[in-house]
Scaffold this motif. Structure first.
Motif, PDB file in Angstrom:
ATOM      1  N   VAL A  94       0.851  -1.187   0.000  1.00  0.00           N
ATOM      2  CA  VAL A  94       0.000   0.000   0.000  1.00  0.00           C
ATOM      3  C   VAL A  94       0.888   1.239   0.000  1.00  0.00           C
ATOM      4  N   GLY A  95       0.558   2.177  -0.866  1.00  0.00           N
ATOM      5  CA  GLY A  95       1.364   3.379  -1.048  1.00  0.00           C
ATOM      6  C   GLY A  95       2.075   3.411  -2.385  1.00  0.00           C
ATOM      7  N   ILE A  96       2.018   2.304  -3.124  1.00  0.00           N
ATOM      8  CA  ILE A  96       2.672   2.267  -4.426  1.00  0.00           C
ATOM      9  C   ILE A  96       1.739   2.833  -5.496  1.00  0.00           C
ATOM     10  N   THR A  97       2.304   3.585  -6.405  1.00  0.00           N
ATOM     11  CA  THR A  97       1.622   4.162  -7.558  1.00  0.00           C
ATOM     12  C   THR A  97       2.537   3.958  -8.761  1.00  0.00           C
ATOM     13  N   PRO A  98       2.069   4.248  -9.971  1.00  0.00           N
ATOM     14  CA  PRO A  98       2.990   4.134 -11.106  1.00  0.00           C
ATOM     15  C   PRO A  98       4.243   4.984 -10.937  1.00  0.00           C
ATOM     16  N   GLU A  99       4.084   6.181 -10.341  1.00  0.00           N
ATOM     17  CA  GLU A  99       5.242   7.055 -10.127  1.00  0.00           C
ATOM     18  C   GLU A  99       6.215   6.426  -9.130  1.00  0.00           C
ATOM     19  N   VAL A 100       5.663   5.847  -8.065  1.00  0.00           N
ATOM     20  CA  VAL A 100       6.504   5.182  -7.067  1.00  0.00           C
ATOM     21  C   VAL A 100       7.186   3.959  -7.677  1.00  0.00           C
ATOM     22  N   ALA A 101       6.456   3.212  -8.504  1.00  0.00           N
ATOM     23  CA  ALA A 101       7.049   2.032  -9.147  1.00  0.00           C
ATOM     24  C   ALA A 101       8.220   2.426 -10.036  1.00  0.00           C
ATOM     25  N   ARG A 102       8.069   3.506 -10.794  1.00  0.00           N
ATOM     26  CA  ARG A 102       9.173   3.968 -11.640  1.00  0.00           C
ATOM     27  C   ARG A 102      10.383   4.354 -10.783  1.00  0.00           C
ATOM     28  N   SER A 103      10.114   5.018  -9.663  1.00  0.00           N
ATOM     29  CA  SER A 103      11.196   5.414  -8.762  1.00  0.00           C
ATOM     30  C   SER A 103      11.875   4.192  -8.156  1.00  0.00           C
ATOM     31  N   LEU A 104      11.084   3.202  -7.717  1.00  0.00           N
ATOM     32  CA  LEU A 104      11.660   1.980  -7.163  1.00  0.00           C
ATOM     33  C   LEU A 104      12.513   1.250  -8.196  1.00  0.00           C
ATOM     34  N   ALA A 105      12.064   1.261  -9.439  1.00  0.00           N
ATOM     35  CA  ALA A 105      12.831   0.611 -10.498  1.00  0.00           C
ATOM     36  C   ALA A 105      14.203   1.261 -10.632  1.00  0.00           C
ATOM     37  N   GLU A 106      14.259   2.600 -10.559  1.00  0.00           N
ATOM     38  CA  GLU A 106      15.525   3.316 -10.677  1.00  0.00           C
ATOM     39  C   GLU A 106      16.391   3.112  -9.435  1.00  0.00           C
ATOM     40  N   GLN A 107      15.772   3.184  -8.252  1.00  0.00           N
ATOM     41  CA  GLN A 107      16.536   3.100  -7.012  1.00  0.00           C
ATOM     42  C   GLN A 107      17.126   1.717  -6.787  1.00  0.00           C
ATOM     43  N   THR A 108      16.393   0.684  -7.165  1.00  0.00           N
ATOM     44  CA  THR A 108      16.857  -0.688  -6.926  1.00  0.00           C
ATOM     45  C   THR A 108      17.591  -1.276  -8.115  1.00  0.00           C
ATOM     46  N   GLY A 109      17.447  -0.652  -9.282  1.00  0.00           N
ATOM     47  CA  GLY A 109      18.010  -1.240 -10.492  1.00  0.00           C
ATOM     48  C   GLY A 109      17.306  -2.515 -10.910  1.00  0.00           C
ATOM     49  N   ASN A 110      16.070  -2.708 -10.396  1.00  0.00           N
ATOM     50  CA  ASN A 110      15.329  -3.943 -10.657  1.00  0.00           C
ATOM     51  C   ASN A 110      13.890  -3.593 -11.059  1.00  0.00           C
ATOM     52  N   PRO A 111      13.679  -3.233 -12.320  1.00  0.00           N
ATOM     53  CA  PRO A 111      12.329  -2.836 -12.741  1.00  0.00           C
ATOM     54  C   PRO A 111      11.310  -3.964 -12.658  1.00  0.00           C
ATOM     55  N   ILE A 112      11.749  -5.207 -12.825  1.00  0.00           N
ATOM     56  CA  ILE A 112      10.826  -6.333 -12.684  1.00  0.00           C
ATOM     57  C   ILE A 112      10.243  -6.342 -11.277  1.00  0.00           C
ATOM     58  N   PHE A 113      11.103  -6.205 -10.266  1.00  0.00           N
ATOM     59  CA  PHE A 113      10.644  -6.137  -8.882  1.00  0.00           C
ATOM     60  C   PHE A 113       9.652  -4.996  -8.689  1.00  0.00           C
ATOM     61  N   ALA A 114       9.978  -3.820  -9.194  1.00  0.00           N
ATOM     62  CA  ALA A 114       9.144  -2.639  -8.966  1.00  0.00           C
ATOM     63  C   ALA A 114       7.758  -2.813  -9.570  1.00  0.00           C
ATOM     64  N   TRP A 115       7.697  -3.253 -10.806  1.00  0.00           N
ATOM     65  CA  TRP A 115       6.398  -3.349 -11.465  1.00  0.00           C
ATOM     66  C   TRP A 115       5.615  -4.582 -11.032  1.00  0.00           C
ATOM     67  N   ASP A 116       6.322  -5.625 -10.608  1.00  0.00           N
ATOM     68  CA  ASP A 116       5.615  -6.767 -10.040  1.00  0.00           C
ATOM     69  C   ASP A 116       5.011  -6.383  -8.689  1.00  0.00           C
ATOM     70  N   SER A 117       5.702  -5.539  -7.916  1.00  0.00           N
ATOM     71  CA  SER A 117       5.151  -5.056  -6.645  1.00  0.00           C
ATOM     72  C   SER A 117       3.892  -4.236  -6.894  1.00  0.00           C
ATOM     73  N   TYR A 118       3.908  -3.408  -7.931  1.00  0.00           N
ATOM     74  CA  TYR A 118       2.715  -2.621  -8.267  1.00  0.00           C
ATOM     75  C   TYR A 118       1.584  -3.543  -8.712  1.00  0.00           C
ATOM     76  N   ARG A 119       1.920  -4.535  -9.543  1.00  0.00           N
ATOM     77  CA  ARG A 119       0.914  -5.491 -10.004  1.00  0.00           C
ATOM     78  C   ARG A 119       0.298  -6.250  -8.841  1.00  0.00           C
ATOM     79  N   ARG A 120       1.129  -6.649  -7.873  1.00  0.00           N
ATOM     80  CA  ARG A 120       0.621  -7.375  -6.707  1.00  0.00           C
ATOM     81  C   ARG A 120      -0.336  -6.512  -5.895  1.00  0.00           C
ATOM     82  N   PHE A 121       0.000  -5.237  -5.738  1.00  0.00           N
ATOM     83  CA  PHE A 121      -0.902  -4.347  -4.995  1.00  0.00           C
ATOM     84  C   PHE A 121      -2.244  -4.218  -5.698  1.00  0.00           C
ATOM     85  N   ILE A 122      -2.227  -3.988  -7.003  1.00  0.00           N
ATOM     86  CA  ILE A 122      -3.475  -3.835  -7.747  1.00  0.00           C
ATOM     87  C   ILE A 122      -4.318  -5.097  -7.625  1.00  0.00           C
ATOM     88  N   ASP A 123      -3.683  -6.251  -7.739  1.00  0.00           N
ATOM     89  CA  ASP A 123      -4.400  -7.522  -7.641  1.00  0.00           C
ATOM     90  C   ASP A 123      -5.064  -7.670  -6.273  1.00  0.00           C
TER      91      ASP A 123
END
Length: 259
Positions: A94-123
């Protein structure tokens, strides 16, 4: 204090007091749930109290809830006085948005993780908060799997995960007739209410009758900073005991699932 904090909340508080590395968070008491179930509304002061607790959590971690620059994500978990495994609900990320997911992808260097986290929240939000039939989501997943020539979520690339998340959001909006909430605080409050509601879900009521648990106890809600099980090869999820639960023998025991 399990009557007030629920079993999980009381144990988390005790582990924190002992100095164990528990993810920081806070607990909404069973009294708030009891009030909600009786009146259909959260207590008047609860939203203000949650906001103050969030600020304390932000200060402790040096992160901001809903801020892409330094995002704080939380889990919203049930926790009744007596253990009711799998009977009530949890919303993660909770608290993730597309903007946050993009930021997490950059900060972690792992875009799969970031967008899968967003997908899990939406689900989870769609199923638990908006009461979307899981089969409706499975049909969307199957359609995207087929178009990408894959059979599991783990095989999807970043673009496919983004498409899947967008498709789930669209399905939620069609079925609810409302725009998907972009405000993380709105998402949080709705998640808290959904966990309150889950106390009276059909399976929870059946479980309580079978186990002879009183129906008027209500559930606490535990809000904790997220620790991710899908971040890297060193990530996972599991359960650990300080003794063997089958024999009672002291020692480390547990099992886990890596990402």
């Amino acid at each position: 204090m399990a009557d007030l904090l629920g079993g999980k909340g009381a144990n988390l508080a005790e582990m924190t007091r002992m100095g164990l590395p528990v993810p920081p968070g806070f607990t909404i008491t069973t009294k708030a749930c009891q009030h909600f179930l009786k009146t259909g509304a959260i207590p008047q002061t609860l939203e203000v109290e949650i906001e103050q607790a969030l600020k304390n959590l932000e200060n402790e971690l040096g992160k901001k809830f809903g801020d892409p620059a330094s995002p704080l994500l939380v889990s919203v978990r049930s926790g009744a006085k007596f253990s009711m495994p799998g009977m009530m609900e949890t919303v993660l990320n909770v608290g993730i948005t597309p903007e946050v997911a993009r930021s997490l992808a950059e900060q972690t260097g792992n875009p799969i993780f970031a967008w899968d986290s967003y997908r899990r929240f939406i689900d989870m939000y769609g199923r638990i908060v908006c009461n979307i039939d899981p089969e409706d989501f499975h049909r969307i997943e199957d359609r995207i799997f087929s178009s990408q020539g894959v059979s599991t979520l783990q095989e999807l690339n970043v673009e496919s995960l983004q498409l899947l998340a967008q498709s789930l959001v669209k399905e939620i909006e069609v079925q609810t007739g409302e725009e998907f909430p972009a405000d993380p605080r709105q998402q949080l409050m709705r998640s808290v209410k959904a966990v309150f509601h889950s106390w009276n879900s059909e399976r929870a009521q059946l479980y309580r009758r079978r186990e002879r648990i009183s129906s008027d106890l209500g559930t606490a809600v535990n809000i904790q900073s997220m620790v991710f099980g899908n971040l890297s090869d060193n990530s996972g999820t599991g359960v650990a005991f300080t003794r063997n639960p089958a024999t009672g023998e002291n020692g480390s025991y547990g099992d886990y699932l890596d990402r």
